[in-house]
Design a protein around this motif. Structure first.
Motif, short mmCIF file in Angstrom:
data_model
loop_
_atom_site.label_atom_id
_atom_site.label_comp_id
_atom_site.label_asym_id
_atom_site.label_seq_id
_atom_site.Cartn_x
_atom_site.Cartn_y
_atom_site.Cartn_z
N THR A 131 -54.48 3.38 -37.89
CA THR A 131 -54.22 1.87 -38.30
C THR A 131 -54.07 0.99 -36.83
O THR A 131 -54.56 -0.04 -36.61
N THR A 132 -52.93 1.42 -36.18
CA THR A 132 -52.76 0.87 -35.04
C THR A 132 -53.96 0.81 -34.00
O THR A 132 -53.98 -0.25 -33.11
N SER A 133 -54.75 1.97 -33.84
CA SER A 133 -55.76 2.04 -32.89
C SER A 133 -56.72 0.93 -33.32
O SER A 133 -57.50 0.43 -32.47
N MET A 134 -57.09 1.00 -34.81
CA MET A 134 -58.12 -0.06 -35.12
C MET A 134 -57.55 -1.45 -34.48
O MET A 134 -58.25 -2.25 -34.08
N THR A 135 -56.12 -1.72 -34.80
CA THR A 135 -55.63 -2.87 -34.63
C THR A 135 -55.76 -3.32 -33.23
O THR A 135 -56.21 -4.21 -32.83
N THR A 155 -50.25 -8.46 -22.33
CA THR A 155 -49.60 -7.20 -21.59
C THR A 155 -49.57 -6.26 -22.78
O THR A 155 -48.88 -6.43 -23.70
N VAL A 156 -50.19 -5.19 -22.80
CA VAL A 156 -49.95 -4.08 -23.84
C VAL A 156 -49.25 -3.06 -23.43
O VAL A 156 -49.40 -2.46 -22.50
N VAL A 157 -48.14 -2.46 -24.18
CA VAL A 157 -47.24 -1.59 -23.86
C VAL A 157 -47.57 -0.19 -24.90
O VAL A 157 -47.31 -0.64 -26.16
N THR A 158 -47.62 0.81 -24.42
CA THR A 158 -48.29 1.94 -25.66
C THR A 158 -47.80 3.45 -25.25
O THR A 158 -47.70 3.45 -23.88
N ASN A 159 -47.39 4.13 -25.96
CA ASN A 159 -46.97 5.43 -25.95
C ASN A 159 -48.27 6.24 -26.50
O ASN A 159 -48.30 7.64 -26.50
N ALA A 160 -49.49 5.55 -26.82
CA ALA A 160 -50.72 6.47 -27.35
C ALA A 160 -51.72 6.29 -26.27
O ALA A 160 -51.94 5.42 -25.77
N LEU A 161 -52.39 7.45 -26.17
CA LEU A 161 -53.25 7.74 -24.80
C LEU A 161 -54.28 7.10 -25.08
O LEU A 161 -55.10 6.56 -24.40
N ASN A 162 -54.82 7.26 -26.43
CA ASN A 162 -56.24 6.76 -26.71
C ASN A 162 -56.26 5.23 -26.49
O ASN A 162 -57.18 4.61 -26.14
N ILE A 163 -55.00 4.69 -27.25
CA ILE A 163 -55.16 2.92 -27.01
C ILE A 163 -55.04 2.82 -25.39
O ILE A 163 -55.77 1.70 -24.96
N ALA A 164 -54.23 3.59 -24.66
CA ALA A 164 -54.11 2.94 -23.40
C ALA A 164 -55.60 3.37 -22.45
O ALA A 164 -55.99 2.46 -21.83
N THR A 165 -56.30 4.20 -23.02
CA THR A 165 -57.74 4.43 -22.37
C THR A 165 -58.52 3.41 -22.67
O THR A 165 -59.38 2.96 -21.68
N GLU A 166 -58.49 2.61 -23.68
CA GLU A 166 -59.59 1.78 -24.13
C GLU A 166 -58.99 0.66 -23.41
O GLU A 166 -59.83 -0.18 -23.03
N MET A 167 -57.75 0.29 -23.48
CA MET A 167 -57.16 -1.06 -23.07
C MET A 167 -57.42 -1.25 -21.72
O MET A 167 -57.55 -2.23 -21.19
N VAL A 168 -57.42 -0.17 -20.83
CA VAL A 168 -57.37 -0.40 -19.18
C VAL A 168 -58.90 -0.79 -18.86
O VAL A 168 -58.88 -1.25 -17.71
N LEU A 169 -59.78 -0.38 -19.82
CA LEU A 169 -61.28 -1.08 -19.57
C LEU A 169 -61.39 -2.49 -19.46
O LEU A 169 -62.32 -3.03 -18.84
N ARG A 170 -60.39 -3.33 -20.15
CA ARG A 170 -60.31 -4.77 -20.17
C ARG A 170 -59.57 -5.61 -19.11
O ARG A 170 -58.51 -5.17 -19.07
N PRO A 171 -60.48 -6.13 -18.17
CA PRO A 171 -59.69 -6.49 -17.02
C PRO A 171 -58.94 -7.59 -17.31
O PRO A 171 -57.95 -8.10 -16.62
N HIS A 172 -59.01 -8.36 -18.59
CA HIS A 172 -57.98 -9.37 -18.88
C HIS A 172 -56.74 -9.04 -19.62
O HIS A 172 -55.79 -9.98 -20.09
N ILE A 173 -56.67 -7.58 -19.74
CA ILE A 173 -55.47 -7.06 -20.58
C ILE A 173 -54.48 -5.99 -19.31
O ILE A 173 -55.23 -5.52 -18.85
N ARG A 174 -53.49 -6.47 -19.10
CA ARG A 174 -52.42 -5.54 -18.51
C ARG A 174 -52.02 -4.25 -19.25
O ARG A 174 -51.45 -4.65 -20.22
N THR A 175 -52.22 -3.22 -19.01
CA THR A 175 -51.95 -1.97 -19.95
C THR A 175 -50.64 -1.13 -19.17
O THR A 175 -50.85 -0.89 -18.07
#
Length: 290
Positions: A131-135, A155-175
């Motif tokens: 659910t958090t991954s979908m969010t 700015t996204v802070v996460t301990n989930a590797l899959n979420i970090a992997t997706e977010m890092v592709l977004r240049p407007h989001i600091r991961t």
């Protein structure tokens, strides 16, 4: 694993069901954020998409699809090809259960609504879970964030590797990805290293997935290591929103995360027991039904 201020009662969550499951309304087709999510869902399933296919699936003009493909490419979510796009492979190599393709309608509604609660310019935390991954995915697809004038938009802070992997592709989001020992069962990092980094950070908001949530017992999950890092995320957050399906309410799991008093809001589905919803609200917790 964890699945996990104004009252958002008037928020109408956008539907992100795949376009071939039910006809899209005119309002949806004109909503850029909805089109982006639908295109990403189709890419997750197929790997590549042509302008002709996308036009047929979304029932919009080729010019609109070409502009949308351009926006996705600008965000580094896709690679343009002659006549279409292919998915950025790193974002779609994760197991299907973490992609959130829209099979579970209740989770999709919860995730879509919860994503609208994330405030631009702030720091938001995500733990692991479907659910958090979908969010997180819906947050990343928000057109208003992609067009945010000040960088980063979030700015996204996460301990989930899959979420970090997706977010890092977004240049407007600091991961910010927490260090630690990764659990292959949940893609979450746990342990002293993760705690050490997190103790140096503050979160404006936390989107927390849980395995169980009870009025008296609070939030809990199956694994004690995950519970420990989740508890610290709660401690470091100004506002805690739990995203969880109604089947998790009224239950207890092995390891305690936090008391109900630490929770500001619950986003769940309309199948939630009305008495339980009333009990949470009596405790001062805002309950939003998706």
């Amino acid at each position: 694993m964890s699945d996990t201020d104004q009252k958002p009662a008037t928020i109408e969550p956008a539907t992100s069901e795949p376009a071939d499951e039910q006809p899209a309304s005119e309002e949806q087709r004109s909503d850029k954020a909805w089109r982006m999510r639908t295109l990403l869902d189709l890419l997750a399933q197929r790997g590549r998409l042509s302008v002709t296919e996308a036009t047929a699936e979304l029932d919009v003009s080729e010019a609109t699809i070409r502009r949308d493909f351009g926006s996705l490419a600008k965000q580094q979510l896709v690679t343009r090809t002659h006549g279409g796009v292919v998915a950025a492979s790193v974002a779609y190599d994760l197991p299907v259960r973490y992609r959130g393709g829209g099979d579970d309608g209740a989770k999709e509604r919860i995730a879509t609504l919860a994503s609208t609660l994330v405030k631009p310019g702030g720091v938001v935390g995500f733990n692991g879970g479907t659910t958090t991954s979908m969010t997180a995915r819906h947050v990343a697809a928000r057109a208003d964030l992609a067009e945010y004038s000040d960088q980063p938009a979030l700015t996204v802070v996460t301990n989930a590797l899959n979420i970090a992997t997706e977010m890092v592709l977004r240049p407007h989001i600091r991961t910010v990805s927490l260090g630690g020992v990764a659990r292959p069962q949940s893609y979450e990092v746990i342990g002293p290293l993760a705690h050490q980094v997190l103790r140096e950070l503050w979160l404006d908001q936390l989107m927390l997935g849980v395995d169980a949530l009870a009025v008296e017992g609070g939030a809990s999950c199956h694994h004690e290591g995950e519970a420990s890092i989740n508890a610290l995320m709660v401690e470091r957050a100004e506002e805690v929103t739990i995203v969880a399906g109604s089947e998790k309410l009224g239950r207890r799991s092995f390891a305690r995360i936090c008391d109900t008093s630490a929770v500001h809001r619950i986003v769940t589905d309309t199948d939630a027991d009305p008495k339980m919803v009333a009990d949470f609200r009596t405790r001062g917790v805002e309950v939003v039904l998706a």
